[in-house]
Write an enzyme that holds these catalytic residues in place. Structure first.
Site, PDB file in Angstrom:
ATOM      1  CD  GLU A 114      -2.842  -1.086   2.193  1.00 57.94           C
ATOM      2  OE1 GLU A 114      -4.025  -1.490   1.856  1.00 57.94           O
ATOM      3  OE2 GLU A 114      -2.607  -0.790   3.227  1.00 57.94           O
ATOM      4  CD  GLU A 174      -3.754  -7.420   3.015  1.00 62.73           C
ATOM      5  OE1 GLU A 174      -4.838  -6.624   3.200  1.00 62.73           O
ATOM      6  OE2 GLU A 174      -2.654  -6.764   2.683  1.00 62.73           O
TER       7      GLU A 174
HETATM    8  C1  GAL Z   1      -5.423  -4.144   3.921  1.00 60.82           C
HETATM    9  C2  GAL Z   1      -3.889  -3.953   4.296  1.00 60.82           C
HETATM   10  C3  GAL Z   1      -3.600  -4.540   5.713  1.00 60.82           C
HETATM   11  C4  GAL Z   1      -4.809  -4.371   6.372  1.00 60.82           C
HETATM   12  C5  GAL Z   1      -6.057  -4.862   5.754  1.00 60.82           C
HETATM   13  C6  GAL Z   1      -7.465  -4.548   6.795  1.00 60.82           C
HETATM   14  O1  GAL Z   1      -5.630  -2.843   2.816  1.00 60.82           O
HETATM   15  O2  GAL Z   1      -2.950  -4.165   3.543  1.00 60.82           O
HETATM   16  O3  GAL Z   1      -2.356  -3.986   6.196  1.00 60.82           O
HETATM   17  O4  GAL Z   1      -4.927  -3.171   6.848  1.00 60.82           O
HETATM   18  O5  GAL Z   1      -6.124  -4.106   4.636  1.00 60.82           O
HETATM   19  O6  GAL Z   1      -7.200  -5.180   7.938  1.00 60.82           O
HETATM   20 MG    MG Z   2      -2.407  -0.086   5.039  1.00 56.36          MG
END
Ligand code: GAL
Ligand code: MG
Length: 969
Positions: free
Chosen positions: A463, A531
């Site tokens: 990010e 993710e």
């Molecule tokens: C993503 C990010 C993570 C965490 C997650 C939400 O956007 O990469 O670090 O923030 O969202 O829990």
């Molecule tokens: Mg972040």
């Protein structure tokens, strides 16, 4: 003001990453002989000393306000000093500076590189002794990790400065020390210009959170030992390039050599040793490439490394002096494996592997970022027990020992550079002031970790937008280590999945993509979700639906669930109780509340119910119906058969096991399927299921023999509307129930329905799910459900005293997205366990129940599993559900439809809604029972897609009937 560096203020300058810091290297210790090198116990070395332990500590509120006396040799003693544990974060050790949690926003105002006026700065002090035998050697100080930046003073003199909280810094302090007692001061500032690239979604901590040691390296020594071990897939040969870079107090003279060989862990030599001369002089400066030597080996028929078979070997490198004597010996464990992307698939050792992954932070509820080896082992063992075989080090290089464990236990790792500029997502990646930090962080990660077979990809960070700084780093890594693909999510987010961001990423690695979007993917790179399935509270809906898409679409290979563990911090909470704090509970502002608690496991590593579904979705062997009389058994492993597993089957009719046995399987090689006949006759009775389980034959490191590795259930005969069989009832339900049976349409919002603690997020900014906003606006949480829907309820009392309840509920068109349609009633104190024939054993929901087997289960009434109270405890598809009290049981039998979703807890939905923290909950003595004919899925809308349409509770007519029977128990 600090001497020397105080005027320079490097912490405020993003372009200064370090001063006097030694080059990064893979961790290695020199030993006098092979036996000691093989044992690799640093404390056995006469030239290595840990400085971990209690250090003196004093906190100032700004680096400019640290007086010289605080670091001067003679020191400053007195009442302001306390002692703290190193490694450790001072923020969790009782000094007056606490953890702060923000997700995207910075904890202080920008613009970059602006720093806050209050910038807590800790001075750590301790003495250390330089033994007589260390003279003539290079004395190196190793700081494993300091958040945010640190300055080192030895005997009051400036020795070095470093940034990057998640990688070690080493300094040559030879010129500053004398034999005997010496004084060390390390000044750590909590915030720096580099904080803008450490804006990860986690607690802002501070301090020396990783080990500290000093080492006396010989005047000529091996500084860097780089081992690149590859597998030639065609013939199984191991290809090994060992590079030793010699360093020291002065360039080596002529005649130094390095002798290198590889051996098995048992000490059996593989082929011949190679002896290579160390280039010693700048005879030809133009062509001189440094004091490095490389030995190449080709070793036939090695046992390759994979997460399934983490076979390792040992490289021994001996530095030989001009007289031919061995000066020192280093050992490095290696694994031969080959990673490539071919035809749009990620291959390990030539095979397409599934990425059954999870994102992991370094976190401990008491020690913050200071982890022990046991903590890390516990994480990895628990992961393996849940069939997780891949870890993304989100979002920084973890404690280096984690990678040793991943090599040993078998885990595929994405190693990620400590770069996240989330709050300034569109600017810093192109900002030249941060260019050096980008490069430094990524390159140093590669230099530290390249010897690990478990690392299969490098990630440029998280990010941080996408810009030239990324491309610069990508270019460096591609040249330095062509053996691993690159990963960077924002490159494809900004430039598109199809052709976008190819400079910076070799995989398409979206976060929180919808199932429809990944299923429609048609690119030519592997798609691996960096993710997905955000595990905040009661969550991880549709995980199995994700994997239906992943399994059935070309180039989709899996992903990393967000995330492994809640980041709660054990402390005395604002309500006076001890519990796990989330954001805001230390009084900090701004903060992002309970967004920091979004793991599959609790902060202290107790699995949340969704972990059960994860284990099933990630199971290495699957069983499904193949026509009416056959089963298809699929081995999802890439390198192993199923010989380490015991397969059994059970035939269940009406929830009762009526037949069982060992399941005979033909050999099913890796990545193949076999179709086998049903192990039993297909019964004539309705509601018949075949359960197949796979358990471990032998103990593994993480689980004992008998551990359930995989399970599946195949429906053989459908459930039909059931007849009511008259059973002897002990009395009328009306006598036992303490409340009438009432309509229920509401659930205490789960985090995915909307953030009850951060209402402005859903209402104003549109983050997260919106279901709760709708319910709240309509008043569903405070008004009787009967105000919202027509409800007809008829009770027939049967001869035996049992009651037949018929309900007809008409949900109006205005209520498009309800939590549930069902009824609720309560039972008096004493009902503390439940039995049911439905899905279990743990809590499950309509979109998170495919790993929950139908059967007859029994359990104590659930405790609330989530840090922030919310709906919990449902069991779906219950044919019957029985609340067991003292001498009496109340059983609900569904008959039209044949099953209901049921829960029984000691809390009402209002209790759960009102509580902000699990420690606020006071269980009622009475039991609160819910019977639902429809219940909304859980989805993952707290960060990601909301539920799929089929899991929505929509307007319409819902009719359902059940019988309540009261029996003696
Ligand atoms: C993503 C990010 C993570 C965490 C997650 C939400 O956007 O990469 O670090 O923030 O969202 O829990
Ligand atoms: Mg972040």
């Amino acid at each position: 003001m600090l001497p020397v560096i105080g005027e320079l203020r490097p912490w405020a300058d993003p372009s200064v990453t370090a001063l006097h810091r030694l080059p990064m290297r893979p961790p290695t210790t020199a030993f006098p002989d092979r036996a000691a090198a093989r044992a690799d116990v640093r404390t056995d070395s006469a030239f290595w000393r840990s400085l971990d332990g209690r250090w003196r500590f004093r906190l100032f509120d700004h680096p400019d306000r640290v007086p010289p006396a605080a670091i001067r040799l003679e020191g400053d003693s007195g009442k302001h000093w306390t002692t703290l544990a190193v490694p450790g974060n001072w923020t969790v050790q009782g000094v007056d500076d606490h953890p702060r949690y923000t997700n995207v926003q910075m904890p202080f105002d920008g613009p970059p590189p602006r720093l806050p006026d209050h910038n807590p700065t800790g001075v750590y002090r301790r003495s250390f002794t330089i033994p007589r035998g260390w003279s003539g050697r290079q004395i190196v100080l190793h700081l494993g990790g300091a958040e945010s930046v640190h300055t080192v003073f030895v005997n009051g003199r400036f020795a070095g400065y470093g940034s990057d909280s998640r990688l070690a810094s080493e300094y040559d302090i030879t010129g500053h020390v004398a034999r005997g007692r010496n004084e060390l001061a390390v000044v750590v500032s909590r915030f720096s210009a580099h904080s803008y690239v450490e804006d990860q979604d986690q607690w802002w901590m501070a301090g020396l959170h990783r080990e500290v040691f000093i080492e006396a390296r010989a005047a000529v020594h091996v500084h860097t030992l780089r081992c690149d071990a590859d597998l030639r897939v065609d013939d199984g040969a191991g290809l090994l390039d060992v590079t030793a870079v010699v360093g020291g107090t002065a360039p080596p003279a002529a005649g130094w050599k390095v002798r290198v060989f590889a051996e098995t862990l048992g000490g059996k030599r593989l082929g011949k040793a190679q002896v290579v001369s160390v280039p010693h002089r700048f005879v030809d400066p133009y062509g001189f490439r440094g004091h490095g030597v490389t030995a190449h080996f080709e070793i036939a028929d090695v046992s390759p490394w994979s997460a399934e078979h983490p076979n390792r070997y040992r490289v021994i490198a001996e530095l030989v002096d001009p007289d031919g004597d061995v000066a020192e010996v280093h050992a490095q464990l290696v694994g031969f494996r080959h990673v490539e992307i071919t035809d749009g698939d990620l291959l390990v050792n030539g095979k397409r592997v599934w990425i059954f992954g999870v994102n992991r932070h370094d976190h401990h509820p008491d020690r913050g970022k200071a982890l022990t080896l046991d903590d890390m082992r516990a994480d990895l063992y628990a992961m393996r027990g849940l069939n997780i075989t891949a870890v993304r080090c989100s979002h920084y290089p973890n404690d280096p020992r984690l990678l040793d464990l991943c090599d040993e236990i078998g885990m595929y790792v994405i190693d990620e550079a400590n770069i996240e500029s989330h709050a300034y997502n569109s600017s810093l990646a192109d900002d030249t002031r941060w260019r050096s930090t980008w490069l430094d962080r990524g390159a140093r990660m590669v230099e530290r970790d390249r010897n690990h077979p478990s690392v299969i990809m490098w990630s440029l960070g998280n990010e941080s937008g996408y810009g030239r700084n990324h491309d610069a780093l990508a270019g460096w890594i591609r040249e330095a280590d062509p053996s691993r693909p690159l990963h960077y999510e924002d490159a494809i987010r900004q430039c598109g999945w199809h052709d976008g961001g190819r400079h910076a990423t070799d995989v398409v690695c979206p976060m929180y993509a919808t199932i429809a979007d990944i299923a429609a993917y048609e690119g030519d790179r592997p798609l691996i979700l960096c993710e997905y399935s955000h595990a905040m509270g009661n969550s991880n809906g549709s995980l199995a639906d994700y994997w239906d898409a992943i399994t059935n679409s070309p180039h989709l290979q899996g992903g990393f669930i967000w995330e492994w563990k809640d980041h709660g911090i054990r402390t005395t909470l604002p309500n006076g109780r001890i519990g796990f704090a989330y954001g805001g509970q230390f009084g900090e502002s701004p903060h992002d509340g309970n967004f920091v608690a979004d793991g599959l496991m609790s902060s202290d590593l107790v699995p949340h119910p969704a972990a059960h579904e994860v284990a099933w979705v990630y199971r290495p062997v699957t069983v499904e119906a193949a026509g009416r009389a056959k089963l298809r058994v699929t081995n999802r492993r890439a390198f192993s058969d199923l010989d380490d597993l015991v397969a059994r089957w059970e035939l269940l009719v009406g929830g009762t096991v009526i037949e069982s046995g060992a399941l005979t399987l033909p050999p099913i090689p890796a990545l193949s399927s076999a179709v086998i006949p049903l192990p039993c006759e297909r019964p004539d009775d309705a509601d018949a299921h075949l359960t197949v389980t796979f358990t471990q034959v032998a103990d593994t490191q993480w689980a004992p023999a008998g551990h359930f590795v995989a399970w599946d259930q195949v429906e053989l005969r459908r459930l039909r509307r059931r007849r009511i069989a008259g059973a002897a009832s002990k009395g009328a339900a009306a006598d036992v129930l303490t409340t009438p049976v009432e309509l229920a349409l509401f659930r205490a919002p789960i985090d995915n329905d909307g953030f009850k603690l951060m209402p402005e997020l859903s209402r104003r900014i549109g983050v997260g799910g919106t279901a709760w906003v709708g319910w709240e606006d309509a008043g569903l949480h405070r008004l009787p459900a009967a105000d919202f829907a027509d409800h007809e309820h008829q009770i027939d009392v049967l001869e035996d005293g049992s009651e037949l309840h018929h309900h007809r509920v008409v949900v109006p068109d205005t209520l498009t997205d309800l939590a549930r349609v069902g009824v609720t009633f309560r039972l008096p104190a004493g009902f503390d366990s439940v039995r049911w024939y439905g899905r279990g054993p743990v809590e499950n929901y309509p979109d998170r129940n495919r790993g929950s087997l139908l059967g007859v289960w029994e359990a104590p009434v659930d405790e609330p599993p989530y840090l922030v109270p919310q709906e919990f405890g449902l069991r779906t598809d219950c044919r019957w559900f029985e609340m067991v009290g003292d001498g009496v049981s109340v059983r609900v039998e569904a008959f039209d439809p044949g099953s209901l979703h049921c829960s029984a807890t000691h809390f009402t939905q209002a209790d759960l809604l009102a509580a902000a923290h699990e420690t606020d909950l006071v269980p009622r003595d009475e039991l609160v029972v819910h019977l639902d004919v429809a219940h909304r899925g859980v989805g993952t809308a707290s960060c990601g897609p909301d539920i799929l349409e089929q899991y929505r509770v929509s307007p319409g007519t819902y009719a359902f009937s059940y019988r309540i029977v009261v029996t003696a128990s």
